[in-house]
Scaffold this active site. Sequence first.
Site, PDB file in Angstrom:
ATOM      1  N   ASP A  59      18.247  82.947  23.954  1.00  0.00           N
ATOM      2  CA  ASP A  59      18.835  84.169  23.704  1.00  0.00           C
ATOM      3  C   ASP A  59      18.285  85.016  24.830  1.00  0.00           C
ATOM      4  O   ASP A  59      19.210  85.816  25.456  1.00  0.00           O
ATOM      5  CB  ASP A  59      18.764  84.675  22.360  1.00  0.00           C
ATOM      6  CG  ASP A  59      19.803  84.060  21.671  1.00  0.00           C
ATOM      7  OD1 ASP A  59      20.385  83.068  21.909  1.00  0.00           O
ATOM      8  OD2 ASP A  59      19.857  84.507  20.197  1.00  0.00           O
TER       9      ASP A  59
ATOM     10  N   HIS B  23      20.701  95.230  20.186  1.00  0.00           N
ATOM     11  CA  HIS B  23      19.400  94.545  19.392  1.00  0.00           C
ATOM     12  C   HIS B  23      17.974  94.582  19.646  1.00  0.00           C
ATOM     13  O   HIS B  23      17.185  94.326  18.877  1.00  0.00           O
ATOM     14  CB  HIS B  23      19.796  92.895  19.491  1.00  0.00           C
ATOM     15  CG  HIS B  23      21.177  92.780  19.163  1.00  0.00           C
ATOM     16  ND1 HIS B  23      21.863  92.670  17.684  1.00  0.00           N
ATOM     17  CD2 HIS B  23      22.292  91.946  19.892  1.00  0.00           C
ATOM     18  CE1 HIS B  23      23.048  92.336  17.641  1.00  0.00           C
ATOM     19  NE2 HIS B  23      23.332  91.975  18.994  1.00  0.00           N
TER      20      HIS B  23
ATOM     21  N   GLY C  23      18.904  88.787  20.937  1.00  0.00           N
ATOM     22  CA  GLY C  23      20.384  88.869  21.155  1.00  0.00           C
ATOM     23  C   GLY C  23      20.520  89.263  22.642  1.00  0.00           C
ATOM     24  O   GLY C  23      21.423  90.175  22.460  1.00  0.00           O
TER      25      GLY C  23
ATOM     26  N   ASP D  80      30.745  96.680  18.330  1.00  0.00           N
ATOM     27  CA  ASP D  80      30.415  95.293  19.225  1.00  0.00           C
ATOM     28  C   ASP D  80      30.687  94.438  17.561  1.00  0.00           C
ATOM     29  O   ASP D  80      30.582  94.563  16.447  1.00  0.00           O
ATOM     30  CB  ASP D  80      28.976  95.220  19.175  1.00  0.00           C
ATOM     31  CG  ASP D  80      28.510  94.325  20.112  1.00  0.00           C
ATOM     32  OD1 ASP D  80      28.258  94.309  21.226  1.00  0.00           O
ATOM     33  OD2 ASP D  80      28.245  92.958  19.298  1.00  0.00           O
TER      34      ASP D  80
ATOM     35  N   HIS E 255      28.926  92.133  16.829  1.00  0.00           N
ATOM     36  CA  HIS E 255      27.750  91.972  16.450  1.00  0.00           C
ATOM     37  C   HIS E 255      26.858  93.192  15.297  1.00  0.00           C
ATOM     38  O   HIS E 255      27.335  94.228  15.863  1.00  0.00           O
ATOM     39  CB  HIS E 255      26.364  91.308  17.064  1.00  0.00           C
ATOM     40  CG  HIS E 255      26.978  89.874  17.661  1.00  0.00           C
ATOM     41  ND1 HIS E 255      27.897  89.991  18.855  1.00  0.00           N
ATOM     42  CD2 HIS E 255      26.720  88.444  17.350  1.00  0.00           C
ATOM     43  CE1 HIS E 255      27.911  88.634  19.020  1.00  0.00           C
ATOM     44  NE2 HIS E 255      27.256  87.838  18.276  1.00  0.00           N
TER      45      HIS E 255
ATOM     46  N   ASP F 175      32.799  92.099  22.710  1.00  0.00           N
ATOM     47  CA  ASP F 175      32.960  90.794  22.066  1.00  0.00           C
ATOM     48  C   ASP F 175      33.971  90.676  20.747  1.00  0.00           C
ATOM     49  O   ASP F 175      34.205  89.731  20.268  1.00  0.00           O
ATOM     50  CB  ASP F 175      31.751  90.152  21.754  1.00  0.00           C
ATOM     51  CG  ASP F 175      30.594  91.140  21.157  1.00  0.00           C
ATOM     52  OD1 ASP F 175      31.143  92.290  21.122  1.00  0.00           O
ATOM     53  OD2 ASP F 175      29.624  90.765  21.052  1.00  0.00           O
TER      54      ASP F 175
ATOM     55  N   TYR G  50      32.025  88.625  26.337  1.00  0.00           N
ATOM     56  CA  TYR G  50      31.588  87.403  26.982  1.00  0.00           C
ATOM     57  C   TYR G  50      32.876  86.472  27.711  1.00  0.00           C
ATOM     58  O   TYR G  50      32.558  85.507  28.110  1.00  0.00           O
ATOM     59  CB  TYR G  50      30.757  86.344  26.034  1.00  0.00           C
ATOM     60  CG  TYR G  50      29.732  87.143  25.575  1.00  0.00           C
ATOM     61  CD1 TYR G  50      28.628  87.426  26.275  1.00  0.00           C
ATOM     62  CD2 TYR G  50      29.879  87.797  24.159  1.00  0.00           C
ATOM     63  CE1 TYR G  50      27.505  88.269  25.914  1.00  0.00           C
ATOM     64  CE2 TYR G  50      28.760  88.465  23.710  1.00  0.00           C
ATOM     65  CZ  TYR G  50      27.609  88.840  24.424  1.00  0.00           C
ATOM     66  OH  TYR G  50      26.520  89.524  23.941  1.00  0.00           O
TER      67      TYR G  50
HETATM   68  F1  V1D Z   1      25.570  80.294  23.499  1.00  0.00           F
HETATM   69  C1  V1D Z   1      24.531  80.620  24.020  1.00  0.00           C
HETATM   70  C2  V1D Z   1      24.278  79.976  25.137  1.00  0.00           C
HETATM   71  C3  V1D Z   1      22.960  80.268  25.520  1.00  0.00           C
HETATM   72  C4  V1D Z   1      22.104  81.031  25.089  1.00  0.00           C
HETATM   73  C5  V1D Z   1      22.415  81.759  24.035  1.00  0.00           C
HETATM   74  C6  V1D Z   1      23.539  81.529  23.244  1.00  0.00           C
HETATM   75  C7  V1D Z   1      23.978  82.315  22.039  1.00  0.00           C
HETATM   76  C8  V1D Z   1      25.125  82.255  21.456  1.00  0.00           C
HETATM   77  N1  V1D Z   1      25.079  83.238  20.213  1.00  0.00           N
HETATM   78  N2  V1D Z   1      23.150  82.971  21.224  1.00  0.00           N
HETATM   79  C9  V1D Z   1      23.807  83.364  20.349  1.00  0.00           C
HETATM   80  C10 V1D Z   1      23.182  84.397  19.237  1.00  0.00           C
HETATM   81  N3  V1D Z   1      22.111  83.819  18.940  1.00  0.00           N
HETATM   82  C11 V1D Z   1      22.054  82.859  17.893  1.00  0.00           C
HETATM   83  C12 V1D Z   1      20.695  82.011  17.610  1.00  0.00           C
HETATM   84  C13 V1D Z   1      20.437  81.873  15.968  1.00  0.00           C
HETATM   85  N4  V1D Z   1      18.895  82.504  16.358  1.00  0.00           N
HETATM   86  C14 V1D Z   1      17.702  81.652  16.231  1.00  0.00           C
HETATM   87  C15 V1D Z   1      19.394  82.888  17.677  1.00  0.00           C
HETATM   88  O1  V1D Z   1      22.997  82.825  17.099  1.00  0.00           O
HETATM   89  C16 V1D Z   1      23.010  85.709  20.017  1.00  0.00           C
HETATM   90  C17 V1D Z   1      23.980  86.542  19.923  1.00  0.00           C
HETATM   91  C18 V1D Z   1      23.663  87.762  20.727  1.00  0.00           C
HETATM   92  C19 V1D Z   1      24.861  88.901  20.803  1.00  0.00           C
HETATM   93  C20 V1D Z   1      24.601  90.072  21.528  1.00  0.00           C
HETATM   94  C21 V1D Z   1      25.540  91.186  21.495  1.00  0.00           C
HETATM   95  O2  V1D Z   1      26.830  90.681  21.850  1.00  0.00           O
HETATM   96  O3  V1D Z   1      25.561  91.720  20.483  1.00  0.00           O
HETATM   97  C22 V1D Z   1      25.012  92.195  22.463  1.00  0.00           C
HETATM   98  N5  V1D Z   1      25.078  93.598  22.410  1.00  0.00           N
HETATM   99  O4  V1D Z   1      24.702  94.256  23.606  1.00  0.00           O
HETATM  100  C23 V1D Z   1      24.542  93.418  24.383  1.00  0.00           C
HETATM  101  C24 V1D Z   1      24.561  92.009  23.842  1.00  0.00           C
HETATM  102 CA    CA Z   2      28.933  96.201  15.560  1.00  0.00          CA
END
Ligand code: V1D
Ligand code: CA
Length: 464
Positions: A131, A173, A181, A208, A210, A298, A337
Site C-alpha cells: 500500500d 489515512h 493506505g 472519499d 474510504h 473513488d 483510481y
Molecule cells: F490494489 C492494490 C494494488 C497495489 C497496491 C495496493 C492495492 C490496494 C487496493 N486496496 N490496497 C488497497 C487497500 N489496502 C488493503 C490492505 C489490507 N491491509 C493489510 C492493506 O486493503 C488500501 C486502500 C487505500 C485507499 C486510499 C484512499 O482512497 O482512501 C485515499 N485517500 O486519499 C488518498 C488515498
Molecule cells: Ca470517506
Amino acid sequence: MSLKWTNSIANTNDIDPTFFNDYKTTVKTLPYEDLLTSYQPNVSYHYNPDASNYHYGVGHPMKPFRLKLTDHLIISYQLYKKMDCYLPRPATKEELLEFHDEDFINFLATITPENSNKYAQLLKKFNIGDDCPVFDGIYDYCKLYAGGSLDATRKLISGMSDIAINWSGGLHHGKKREPSGFCYVNDIVLSILNLLRYYPRVLYIDIDLHHGDGVQEAFYTTDRVMTCSFHKYDGMEFFPGTGNYDEVGIGRGKHYAINVPLRDGIDDDTYVKLFKSIIEPVISTFQPSVIVQQCGADSLGHDRLGRFNLNIKGHGECVKFVKSFGLPMLVVGGGGYTPKNVSRLWCYETSIMNDVQLDNKLPNNLPFRVFFNPDCTLHPNLDGKFENKNNKKYLDSIRIQILENLRFLNGAPSVRMDEIPPDLSKLTEEEEKAIHDLNEEMENEDDRYLKMQKDDIRMGELED
Ligand code: V1D
Ligand code: CA
C-alpha cells in the site's frame, strides 16, 4: 510565500501558447457560462506541477499523474480566469513535525529505493509495503502535497481566499508515526491544526469511498474539530476496517465524530439526500467557523477500487451544498483510481466553486484529449454498474442513529483559544489501550483479506 501566477497568464491576452492551438476560435468563445448566483467567493487554486511527477510503482492504483490531467482540464476550460492560482512551496520539516513524529519524518527523508535493503527493520516499523511503498522522491512528494494544503490554509486565514483548493492533498489515512493506505504525511491534520490557531471550530467532511480514519483519530478527543466521514463499511473487511456509526469520539470529543457506513452500489439520489439530511443539522448545531472538505473521487461509479454508483454531478452536488452555507472552505482531493474520471470530477468541482457552468463537451485544445474517448464529455454516465445494497430501511436507521447522536451536543462548544493547537498526545491510559486493542483486533483480519483483494484488483489492471 507562494508564487501567484494568475496574472502572468491573464495578461497575455488570455492565451497560453502551450495549450491553445486554434487561436481564432478559442479567443472568441469561452467554454463556460457565468451563473451569477448571489454568493461570489474569492477562490484560490494551489497546485505545484511537480507533485504529479511521482510514481508509486508498477501496478499501484494511486497515480499522481491524475493531478496533471486535472490541471489540463482546468486550464483548457480557462478556469484560471476565475480564481487566484498559486504555486505553493513545499512544506518544511518543521511544518510536518506539527503532527508527525520526528523518527517517522527522518525515515521518510532518508529512505530511497536504492538504500531500503539496508533498513529492513525500519521498513517493518513504519509499515512500508504494497500500500505504501518506497519510491523515488517520496519525501519531496510528501512536502509538495502537504505544502499545497498549508498554502491554502494561509490564504483562508489571511482572508485573501474564501475557498482554497488543493487537489494534490486529502491524504486522510496518514498517521502520526506511520503511513497508511497510500498516504504518508497527513496534510489534512496539518491543515486543521493550522486553521485551529485562528478559527474556534473546524468541521471536516470526507466523501472519499474510504473512512477518513487518520483525521478522525487525530481529533478523536477534542470538541473543536467535528469529523464526518461517508464511506463504504462492511464490518472490518473493507480498508481501513473502521468507521461504523457507533464510533463517535471519546472524552471531550465524544459525539464530535460522525460516521456514515454505506454498502456497495449507492446512487446519486440516495447519497445526496442522506448527505444533505446529515450535513444540514451538523452545520446548524456545531456552527463551524471553517469547513475542510475531502473530495476523494473513488466514491464515483466505475472506480477501479470502488463499487459505488455516483455520477460526477451527484458527487459535485454534495460540494455545492456545503458551499451554499457561505463559510470559508479548504477543498482537497484524496482517493480516485480511474484517472480520467478523477480529473473530470475535480475540474467540475472547481467550476462549482467558481460559480460557472462548463460545456459538457471537453475543450478541443485539451492535451491528452484522446484519453477521454469515445465520448469526450465532462459527464459520462457512471451509474448503474452495481446493485444498490443500501435499502431505505438501512439508510433510515443509520440517519436516525446519527441524528440522535447530534442531540447530545448542546449547541456549539465555546472555545478557549489558548488551548490551541490541542495536545494530540494527551490520551488517558484507558483511551490509549482502547485504540491499541482495536488495532490488534483488525490486524489478523487484514492479512487474510489483503491477498484476496489484491489478486482481484490486479486482474482489473488489465482492463485499464
Ligand atoms: F490494489 C492494490 C494494488 C497495489 C497496491 C495496493 C492495492 C490496494 C487496493 N486496496 N490496497 C488497497 C487497500 N489496502 C488493503 C490492505 C489490507 N491491509 C493489510 C492493506 O486493503 C488500501 C486502500 C487505500 C485507499 C486510499 C484512499 O482512497 O482512501 C485515499 N485517500 O486519499 C488518498 C488515498
Ligand atoms: Ca470517506
